[in-house]
Design a protein around this motif. Structure first.
Motif, PDB file in Angstrom:
ATOM      1  N   ASN A 192      17.117  71.592  19.802  1.00  0.00           N
ATOM      2  CA  ASN A 192      16.953  72.763  19.102  1.00  0.00           C
ATOM      3  C   ASN A 192      16.721  73.928  19.934  1.00  0.00           C
ATOM      4  OD1 ASN A 192      15.330  71.353  16.162  1.00  0.00           O
ATOM      5  ND2 ASN A 192      15.011  70.021  18.285  1.00  0.00           N
ATOM      6  N   VAL A 193      17.579  74.210  21.454  1.00  0.00           N
ATOM      7  CA  VAL A 193      17.466  75.459  22.047  1.00  0.00           C
ATOM      8  C   VAL A 193      18.390  76.528  21.354  1.00  0.00           C
ATOM      9  CG1 VAL A 193      19.526  74.355  22.807  1.00  0.00           C
ATOM     10  CG2 VAL A 193      17.614  75.905  24.423  1.00  0.00           C
ATOM     11  N   VAL A 194      18.209  76.345  20.326  1.00  0.00           N
ATOM     12  CA  VAL A 194      19.171  77.621  19.859  1.00  0.00           C
ATOM     13  C   VAL A 194      17.942  78.410  19.478  1.00  0.00           C
ATOM     14  CG1 VAL A 194      19.142  76.744  18.088  1.00  0.00           C
ATOM     15  CG2 VAL A 194      20.798  78.766  18.504  1.00  0.00           C
ATOM     16  N   LYS A 195      16.396  78.013  19.083  1.00  0.00           N
ATOM     17  CA  LYS A 195      15.604  78.512  18.607  1.00  0.00           C
ATOM     18  C   LYS A 195      14.506  78.778  19.468  1.00  0.00           C
ATOM     19  CE  LYS A 195      16.597  76.580  14.154  1.00  0.00           C
ATOM     20  NZ  LYS A 195      15.913  75.168  13.234  1.00  0.00           N
ATOM     21  N   LEU A 196      15.098  77.796  20.899  1.00  0.00           N
ATOM     22  CA  LEU A 196      13.676  78.053  21.754  1.00  0.00           C
ATOM     23  C   LEU A 196      14.368  78.104  23.267  1.00  0.00           C
ATOM     24  CD1 LEU A 196      12.746  74.023  20.460  1.00  0.00           C
ATOM     25  CD2 LEU A 196      11.384  75.954  20.093  1.00  0.00           C
ATOM     26  N   ALA A 197      13.549  78.494  24.031  1.00  0.00           N
ATOM     27  CA  ALA A 197      13.739  78.596  24.953  1.00  0.00           C
ATOM     28  C   ALA A 197      14.374  77.463  25.569  1.00  0.00           C
ATOM     29  CB  ALA A 197      12.373  79.000  25.765  1.00  0.00           C
ATOM     30  N   PRO A 198      15.646  77.010  27.230  1.00  0.00           N
ATOM     31  CA  PRO A 198      15.830  75.929  27.414  1.00  0.00           C
ATOM     32  C   PRO A 198      14.932  75.369  28.476  1.00  0.00           C
ATOM     33  CG  PRO A 198      17.210  77.737  27.976  1.00  0.00           C
ATOM     34  CD  PRO A 198      16.427  78.334  27.347  1.00  0.00           C
ATOM     35  N   MET A 199      14.469  74.436  28.233  1.00  0.00           N
ATOM     36  CA  MET A 199      13.545  73.380  29.102  1.00  0.00           C
ATOM     37  C   MET A 199      14.214  71.787  29.051  1.00  0.00           C
ATOM     38  SD  MET A 199       9.719  72.069  28.171  1.00  0.00           S
ATOM     39  CE  MET A 199      10.203  71.804  26.688  1.00  0.00           C
ATOM     40  N   ASP A 200      14.132  71.640  30.557  1.00  0.00           N
ATOM     41  CA  ASP A 200      14.104  70.765  31.560  1.00  0.00           C
ATOM     42  C   ASP A 200      13.002  69.635  32.244  1.00  0.00           C
ATOM     43  OD1 ASP A 200      13.566  71.950  33.224  1.00  0.00           O
ATOM     44  OD2 ASP A 200      15.642  71.688  34.224  1.00  0.00           O
ATOM     45  N   ALA A 201      13.052  68.468  32.451  1.00  0.00           N
ATOM     46  CA  ALA A 201      11.942  68.133  33.105  1.00  0.00           C
ATOM     47  C   ALA A 201      11.047  69.271  33.754  1.00  0.00           C
ATOM     48  CB  ALA A 201      12.340  66.732  33.147  1.00  0.00           C
ATOM     49  N   ALA A 202      11.802  69.328  35.159  1.00  0.00           N
ATOM     50  CA  ALA A 202      11.214  70.276  36.245  1.00  0.00           C
ATOM     51  C   ALA A 202      10.279  71.618  35.260  1.00  0.00           C
ATOM     52  CB  ALA A 202      11.765  70.797  37.158  1.00  0.00           C
ATOM     53  N   ARG A 203      11.450  72.002  34.630  1.00  0.00           N
ATOM     54  CA  ARG A 203      10.465  72.892  33.866  1.00  0.00           C
ATOM     55  C   ARG A 203       8.987  73.044  32.828  1.00  0.00           C
ATOM     56  NH1 ARG A 203       8.736  78.373  33.568  1.00  0.00           N
ATOM     57  NH2 ARG A 203       9.119  79.236  31.854  1.00  0.00           N
ATOM     58  N   LEU A 204       9.362  71.264  32.537  1.00  0.00           N
ATOM     59  CA  LEU A 204       8.057  71.135  31.257  1.00  0.00           C
ATOM     60  C   LEU A 204       7.176  70.892  32.449  1.00  0.00           C
ATOM     61  CD1 LEU A 204       7.209  70.283  29.010  1.00  0.00           C
ATOM     62  CD2 LEU A 204       8.009  67.429  29.004  1.00  0.00           C
ATOM     63  N   ASP A 205       7.481  70.378  33.708  1.00  0.00           N
ATOM     64  CA  ASP A 205       6.524  70.289  34.731  1.00  0.00           C
ATOM     65  C   ASP A 205       5.650  71.385  35.132  1.00  0.00           C
ATOM     66  OD1 ASP A 205       6.503  67.544  34.686  1.00  0.00           O
ATOM     67  OD2 ASP A 205       8.030  66.730  36.515  1.00  0.00           O
ATOM     68  N   GLU A 206       6.946  72.479  35.100  1.00  0.00           N
ATOM     69  CA  GLU A 206       6.397  73.820  35.517  1.00  0.00           C
ATOM     70  C   GLU A 206       4.825  74.285  34.088  1.00  0.00           C
ATOM     71  OE1 GLU A 206       9.019  76.294  35.788  1.00  0.00           O
ATOM     72  OE2 GLU A 206       9.472  75.717  38.265  1.00  0.00           O
ATOM     73  N   LEU A 207       5.309  74.046  32.708  1.00  0.00           N
ATOM     74  CA  LEU A 207       4.845  74.248  32.293  1.00  0.00           C
ATOM     75  C   LEU A 207       3.215  73.413  31.605  1.00  0.00           C
ATOM     76  CD1 LEU A 207       7.068  75.096  29.741  1.00  0.00           C
ATOM     77  CD2 LEU A 207       6.753  76.451  30.982  1.00  0.00           C
ATOM     78  N   ARG A 208       3.400  72.554  32.220  1.00  0.00           N
ATOM     79  CA  ARG A 208       2.108  71.489  31.975  1.00  0.00           C
ATOM     80  C   ARG A 208       1.330  71.908  33.102  1.00  0.00           C
ATOM     81  NH1 ARG A 208       4.345  65.488  31.845  1.00  0.00           N
ATOM     82  NH2 ARG A 208       2.125  65.165  31.829  1.00  0.00           N
ATOM     83  N   GLU A 209       1.544  72.351  33.855  1.00  0.00           N
ATOM     84  CA  GLU A 209       0.373  72.968  35.080  1.00  0.00           C
ATOM     85  C   GLU A 209       0.003  73.990  34.489  1.00  0.00           C
ATOM     86  OE1 GLU A 209      -0.575  71.595  37.473  1.00  0.00           O
ATOM     87  OE2 GLU A 209       0.654  69.579  37.241  1.00  0.00           O
ATOM     88  N   LEU A 210       0.565  75.107  33.606  1.00  0.00           N
ATOM     89  CA  LEU A 210      -0.246  76.996  33.250  1.00  0.00           C
ATOM     90  C   LEU A 210      -0.248  75.854  31.722  1.00  0.00           C
ATOM     91  CD1 LEU A 210       2.705  78.465  35.214  1.00  0.00           C
ATOM     92  CD2 LEU A 210       0.568  77.583  35.705  1.00  0.00           C
ATOM     93  N   ALA A 211      -0.199  75.448  31.192  1.00  0.00           N
ATOM     94  CA  ALA A 211      -0.302  75.395  29.863  1.00  0.00           C
ATOM     95  C   ALA A 211      -1.850  74.612  29.652  1.00  0.00           C
ATOM     96  CB  ALA A 211       0.764  74.844  28.822  1.00  0.00           C
ATOM     97  N   ASP A 212      -2.817  75.267  28.420  1.00  0.00           N
ATOM     98  CA  ASP A 212      -3.674  74.475  27.914  1.00  0.00           C
ATOM     99  C   ASP A 212      -3.187  73.169  27.415  1.00  0.00           C
ATOM    100  OD1 ASP A 212      -6.691  74.902  26.967  1.00  0.00           O
ATOM    101  OD2 ASP A 212      -5.891  74.701  24.971  1.00  0.00           O
TER     102      ASP A 212
END
Length: 162
Positions: free
Chosen positions: A22-42
């Protein structure tokens, strides 16, 4: 019966794959980026539909160092008076079943204590289904960010009783 539960390491591959489809409607996200987001996200939650992976949602409270231009726009405007929905993606096998509303009911219950839920929806490329969904739930456009190649509508829903 659907439920939202915190994402685990076992969910990473499914989350990344669904995001990529669904990346055309979202920002790209690989596993490393997901790990970063998991650290910052509520919250990084998985939609569980009778034991099956039905999708995911990522939300941020105020005051994080999240590097999204859209998040920073809301921070500049509202300080700590908002809750930010970064992305929600339903698995294609579970769409058109009311599960988006189920997820939003849960996220809005959290956002209500902040007085405002903030998010963006693509205008270029245009996401008419999402725009209609958000309009029906009471979201209003408060700004736009981007250019002719990628433009988003910045949306908010507010509550007076927060």
């Amino acid at each position: 019966m659907p439920s939202l539960r915190p994402a685990t390491d076992a969910d990473v591959a499914a989350i990344v794959a669904l995001n990529e489809r669904n990346v055309v409607k979202l920002a790209p996200m690989d596993a490393a980026r997901l790990d970063e987001l998991r650290e910052l996200a509520d919250r990084v939650d998985v939609l569980d539909v009778d034991g099956a992976f039905g999708g995911f949602v990522i939300t941020f409270g105020p005051g994080t160092t999240y590097d999204s231009d859209n998040y920073r726009w809301f921070t500049d405007r509202h300080g700590d008076g908002f809750y930010y929905l970064d992305r929600i993606v339903l698995h294609e096998d579970f769409r058109r079943r009311g599960l988006g509303g189920f997820v939003y009911d849960g996220v809005e219950a959290i956002a209500r204590k902040h007085g405002r839920m903030a998010l963006e929806v693509n205008l270029v490329p245009r996401n008419d289904a999402s725009l209609a969904f958000h309009r029906a739930r009471g979201y209003v456009e408060v700004g736009r960010l981007g250019d002719e190649d990628h433009l988003v509508s910045l949306l908010e829903k507010t509550w007076d009783d927060a």
